[in-house]
Scaffold this motif. Structure first.
Motif, PDB file in Angstrom:
ATOM      1  N   THR A  11       4.043  16.080 -62.855  1.00 54.13           N
ATOM      2  CA  THR A  11       4.568  15.589 -64.020  1.00 54.13           C
ATOM      3  C   THR A  11       5.091  13.984 -63.974  1.00 54.13           C
ATOM      4  OG1 THR A  11       6.910  16.071 -63.521  1.00 54.13           O
ATOM      5  CG2 THR A  11       5.507  17.846 -64.340  1.00 54.13           C
ATOM      6  N   GLN A  12       5.570  13.484 -65.071  1.00 55.38           N
ATOM      7  CA  GLN A  12       5.898  11.900 -65.368  1.00 55.38           C
ATOM      8  C   GLN A  12       6.934  12.000 -64.698  1.00 55.38           C
ATOM      9  OE1 GLN A  12       5.778  11.020 -69.350  1.00 55.38           O
ATOM     10  NE2 GLN A  12       3.606  10.816 -69.585  1.00 55.38           N
ATOM     11  N   ASP A  13       8.091  12.960 -64.770  1.00 53.77           N
ATOM     12  CA  ASP A  13       9.278  13.106 -64.000  1.00 53.77           C
ATOM     13  C   ASP A  13       9.196  12.831 -62.784  1.00 53.77           C
ATOM     14  OD1 ASP A  13      11.150  13.010 -66.351  1.00 53.77           O
ATOM     15  OD2 ASP A  13      10.377  15.063 -66.853  1.00 53.77           O
ATOM     16  N   GLN A  14       8.234  13.619 -62.177  1.00 54.49           N
ATOM     17  CA  GLN A  14       8.079  13.530 -60.653  1.00 54.49           C
ATOM     18  C   GLN A  14       7.688  12.257 -60.188  1.00 54.49           C
ATOM     19  OE1 GLN A  14       5.301  17.033 -60.466  1.00 54.49           O
ATOM     20  NE2 GLN A  14       6.869  18.231 -59.500  1.00 54.49           N
ATOM     21  N   VAL A  74       8.047   9.311 -61.516  1.00 52.67           N
ATOM     22  CA  VAL A  74       9.255   8.385 -61.767  1.00 52.67           C
ATOM     23  C   VAL A  74      10.310   8.675 -60.500  1.00 52.67           C
ATOM     24  CG1 VAL A  74      11.252   7.511 -63.092  1.00 52.67           C
ATOM     25  CG2 VAL A  74       9.094   8.033 -64.102  1.00 52.67           C
ATOM     26  N   GLU A  75      10.560   9.831 -60.256  1.00 52.82           N
ATOM     27  CA  GLU A  75      11.478  10.029 -59.201  1.00 52.82           C
ATOM     28  C   GLU A  75      10.972   9.730 -57.857  1.00 52.82           C
ATOM     29  OE1 GLU A  75      14.885  11.206 -57.911  1.00 52.82           O
ATOM     30  OE2 GLU A  75      14.610  11.984 -59.948  1.00 52.82           O
ATOM     31  N   THR A  87      16.463   7.239 -63.797  1.00 59.74           N
ATOM     32  CA  THR A  87      15.775   8.588 -63.846  1.00 59.74           C
ATOM     33  C   THR A  87      16.571   9.536 -65.039  1.00 59.74           C
ATOM     34  OG1 THR A  87      17.315   9.306 -62.350  1.00 59.74           O
ATOM     35  CG2 THR A  87      15.374   8.769 -61.426  1.00 59.74           C
ATOM     36  N   PRO A 110      14.030   8.584 -70.472  1.00 59.18           N
ATOM     37  CA  PRO A 110      12.639   9.550 -70.912  1.00 59.18           C
ATOM     38  C   PRO A 110      11.608   8.838 -69.834  1.00 59.18           C
ATOM     39  CG  PRO A 110      13.741   8.598 -72.738  1.00 59.18           C
ATOM     40  CD  PRO A 110      14.450   7.785 -71.895  1.00 59.18           C
ATOM     41  N   ALA A 111      10.975   9.983 -69.362  1.00 53.25           N
ATOM     42  CA  ALA A 111      10.053   9.619 -68.434  1.00 53.25           C
ATOM     43  C   ALA A 111       8.950   8.306 -68.687  1.00 53.25           C
ATOM     44  CB  ALA A 111       9.076  10.804 -67.740  1.00 53.25           C
TER      45      ALA A 111
END
Length: 419
Positions: free
Chosen positions: A28-31, A33-34, A249, A252-253
């Motif tokens: 995912t985009q969030d992953q 960025v993290e 974080t 938004p991603a």
């Protein structure tokens, strides 16, 4: 040396990495960025560790000045550049880094601000601080400003950056330390780096060029400030704290990805292709070479490029030899468009190899960057031109990644260069 082995290993790793990236499970985009923040944490952690090792080597030099302890301090400086140069990809797009970076890596600098220089030294026109020589003077008169520099401390040096409004007045950071360890490179576009004698740090009758006590104080203060600055930035990327990582974080991603891609494109295009290669090549100017005192510019450029590549492939080789790997931009792109991902991966491999040829020129043929940019070296000029062209194409690949992910009008910084 260890950092040279890292360069070779990293170059080989870069050729293999893209193949493994597109076969992993959905990310995912969030992953992504993290993991971007995880890489920043690791890179700045390594930059801090290597700066602490440099500080110890400098302490050993000052405790027992000799040809060997000076050589050891130089080796530690070269090793410290490996992780730091890979960190510069976080500078553009992340204000906390960009606002802080100048104190650590500003260049080129007017050496005469800091210490003695050779006769005929060409400084920046109009720079009132270019001949201040902090080491030789306890008080400075720069324009209408009178300064007490009796006690050389990290805080004092930090306050002297851009003295009298000139960006060439760089009193701190890697390049101030580099100048103190190597001295001026007086070889122009011929082979050779700076040759400062170890006796410049000796006490008593063995001292050369005078003021060795203040030169020692300056080197120690600059080294301590470097460590302090890196402690601050390493702290900004630690998880679970009230810091920049938490701020990033929480966005938004898509905004995190935009900052990530903007940083990659800006370092690739305006900074590395433009400010660090094109400016020096067009002017055939060794004064515009990045690591000009140590002749380490080939590694400096390569590790900038490696930092960009790290983010596309989601991996970073740490200074202990381990590899940090996780969800990558290339995986995100592949989930949208396999063909675009393949094109991007191939361009990144080609670009990394083009920049690595500058390392090979120096390490295999003993022809360093300052020789490659000489007006009478058309083959060397072409090697640098090819690297610039490859970085321009790499920036197009970064923009393709952004567009594929729905991030339009990325507009990476060109630093006012045309390509």
């Amino acid at each position: 040396m260890h950092f040279r082995k890292l360069a070779l290993a990293a170059a080989i790793g870069g050729l293999l990495s893209a193949c493994a990236q597109t076969s992993n499970p959905t990310v995912t985009q969030d992953q992504v960025v993290e993991h971007y923040a995880d890489i920043a944490q690791a890179v700045y952690g390594d930059a801090l560790t290597s700066a602490q090792q440099l500080d110890k080597a400098i302490a050993a030099l000052l405790a027992s000045p000799s040809e060997q302890t000076l050589a050891d301090a130089r080796t530690a400086w070269l090793a410290a550049r490996v992780p730091y140069q890979q960190s510069e990809v976080f500078r553009f797009g992340n204000p906390v880094v960009d606002d802080w970076e100048g104190q650590l890596n500003a260049w080129p600098l007017d050496e005469g601000l800091i210490d003695y220089v050779a006769p005929g030294y060409q400084h920046e026109l109009g720079n009132a601080g270019a001949t201040a020589n902090i080491i030789a003077n306890s008080h400075l008169q720069v324009g209408g400003e009178k300064l007490d520099v009796t006690n050389i401390t990290p805080e004092l040096l930090a306050g002297l950056n851009e003295l009298a409004g000139s960006e060439a007045n760089v009193a701190t950071g890697y390049h101030a330390i580099e100048f103190l360890l190597w001295g001026q490179d007086l070889n122009d576009t011929h082979s050779g780096a700076g040759e400062r004698p170890w006796t410049d740090f000796a006490l008593g009758e063995a001292c050369t060029h005078g003021h060795c006590d203040r030169r020692r104080d300056y080197l120690q203060a600059a080294s301590r400030l470097l460590v302090q600055d890196l402690q601050y930035m390493a702290g900004q990327w630690q998880p679970g704290q009230n810091n920049y990582r938490t701020e990033l974080t929480a966005l938004p991603a898509e905004e995190g990805l935009r900052r990530m891609l903007f940083g990659m494109g800006s370092l690739s295009l305006g900074e590395l292709a433009g400010e660090r290669m094109k400016v020096a090549l067009v002017a055939n100017s060794v004064e515009d070479e990045h690591d000009c005192f140590s002749d380490n510019t080939h590694h400096s450029h390569y590790y900038n490029e490696k930092g960009i590549s790290n983010l596309m492939f989601g991996e970073y080789q740490r200074i202990d030899g381990s590899t940090l790997q996780g969800p990558s931009l290339l995986q995100l792109v592949a989930q949208q468009d396999d063909q675009a991902a393949a094109q991007i991966g191939e361009q990144f491999r080609e670009s990394e190899q083009a920049v690595y040829r500058l390392v090979q020129s120096a390490e295999v043929n003993n022809v360093h960057f300052d020789q490659l940019i000489a007006a009478d070296n058309p083959q060397g000029n072409q090697l640098v031109t090819d690297a610039i062209s490859a970085l321009v194409e790499q920036t197009r690949a970064i923009e393709l990644a952004a567009n594929t992910l729905g991030i339009n009008n990325l507009n990476p910084d060109t630093a006012d260069h045309e390509f």
